[in-house]
Write a protein that holds these residues in place. Structure first.
Motif, PDB file in Angstrom:
ATOM      1  N   LYS A  61      -2.946   2.980   0.373  1.00 55.17           N
ATOM      2  CA  LYS A  61      -1.856   3.482   0.405  1.00 55.17           C
ATOM      3  C   LYS A  61      -2.540   3.946   1.897  1.00 55.17           C
ATOM      4  CE  LYS A  61       1.383   1.166  -2.491  1.00 55.17           C
ATOM      5  NZ  LYS A  61       2.335   0.897  -3.143  1.00 55.17           N
ATOM      6  N   ASP A  66       0.471  -3.049  -5.457  1.00 56.16           N
ATOM      7  CA  ASP A  66       0.715  -2.132  -6.401  1.00 56.16           C
ATOM      8  C   ASP A  66       0.646  -3.353  -7.410  1.00 56.16           C
ATOM      9  OD1 ASP A  66       0.236  -0.652  -8.842  1.00 56.16           O
ATOM     10  OD2 ASP A  66       2.618  -0.370  -8.057  1.00 56.16           O
ATOM     11  N   TYR A 104      -1.560   4.797  -4.368  1.00 51.68           N
ATOM     12  CA  TYR A 104      -1.166   5.113  -2.947  1.00 51.68           C
ATOM     13  C   TYR A 104      -1.771   5.817  -2.731  1.00 51.68           C
ATOM     14  CZ  TYR A 104      -1.683   9.902  -6.277  1.00 51.68           C
ATOM     15  OH  TYR A 104      -2.678  10.883  -6.451  1.00 51.68           O
TER      16      TYR A 104
END
Length: 257
Positions: free
Chosen positions: A61, A99, A58
């Motif tokens: 991202k 992912d 994350y």
């Protein structure tokens, strides 16, 4: 041509840094090593990236969503709900962050991005923790010329210790960290036909084991020899070495302007 970057591992040997962020976001000169790697490819015109995320993915991202925010001065106009980026250079990258699982092996991560690859053409593959002045364009041309399924950049490993020549009990010569002679290792910059993904059976498949071994056994793995600079970032010591090179203004992997 798409560029796949393996960026999901735990980076346990660099735990001083990776306990709080994924290894590809560890910084060299205030920029993540991932940014350095992508600039190497972008210099050769490759700007379509697929990031195989996993551990703390994350954060990767969030980094790309806020890329302009991270690397530019800004003015925030709260009344008009507007943000102005000052001196921002337009970055023409297209970045897909996937992912690929917290515990997948390197091969499993490649397998998980299969649907994002070009069904016809080859793709580039590298790790998210190593840099070099690799001539990516020449490697791609070499791959296309031999017609095999895979090309691996073969590098001479950097020496870790100085060597000495001894004559009559006295050191006659000293070489600081000599390069290995006659031996080469996997430098981590690949050009691959999409068909190689068929060799990956599951998330537990290690790319460097059965798939590469099978390609080699079948005579389908070509070696693109690179004699220039190459350096992985596996330890804090290596990160500091790369940091020193960057701060000196003589980083060999900075092939972009």
């Amino acid at each position: 041509m798409k560029v796949v970057i393996l960026a999901g591992g735990l980076g346990s040997r660099l735990a001083e840094e990776t306990s709080v962020r994924p290894k590809p976001l560890v910084e060299i000169g205030e920029k993540p090593i991932l940014w350095h790697i992508m600039n190497i490819y972008a210099h050769h015109g490759l700007t379509d990236f697929i990031i195989c995320a996993g551990y703390k993915g994350y954060m990767i991202k969030e980094y790309f969503v806020n890329l302009c925010l991270h690397h530019n001065d800004i003015t925030v106009d709260l009344a008009n709900k507007a943000i102005t980026y000052h001196g921002a250079q337009r970055i023409n990258w297209r970045v897909t962050v996937v992912d690929t699982g917290a515990h997948s092996m390197t091969g499993g991560r490649i397998r998980r991005v299969r649907d994002y690859l070009d069904p016809e053409g080859p793709f580039c593959l590298t790790y998210g923790d190593g840099v070099g002045d690799i001539d990516i364009s020449a490697e791609i041309a070499f791959h296309r010329s031999h017609g095999l399924k895979a090309t691996m950049c073969a590098v001479a490993p950097p020496g870790r210790f100085g060597t000495v020549d001894i004559e009559d009990g006295r050191v006659s010569a000293f070489v600081e960290k000599p390069r290995a002679t006659g031996q080469r290792i996997n430098g981590g910059f690949f050009v691959l036909d999409r068909s190689v993904v068929d060799l990956i059976g599951s998330d537990d498949t290690v790319w460097e084991a059965e798939p590469l071994q099978k390609l080699a056994a079948e005579g389908q793995l070509a070696a693109f020899k690179h004699d220039g600079f190459w350096q992985p970032m596996d330890t804090l010591r290596e990160r500091m070495q790369l940091e020193e090179l960057w701060n000196s203004g003589k980083a060999p992997w900075k092939v972009w302007s």
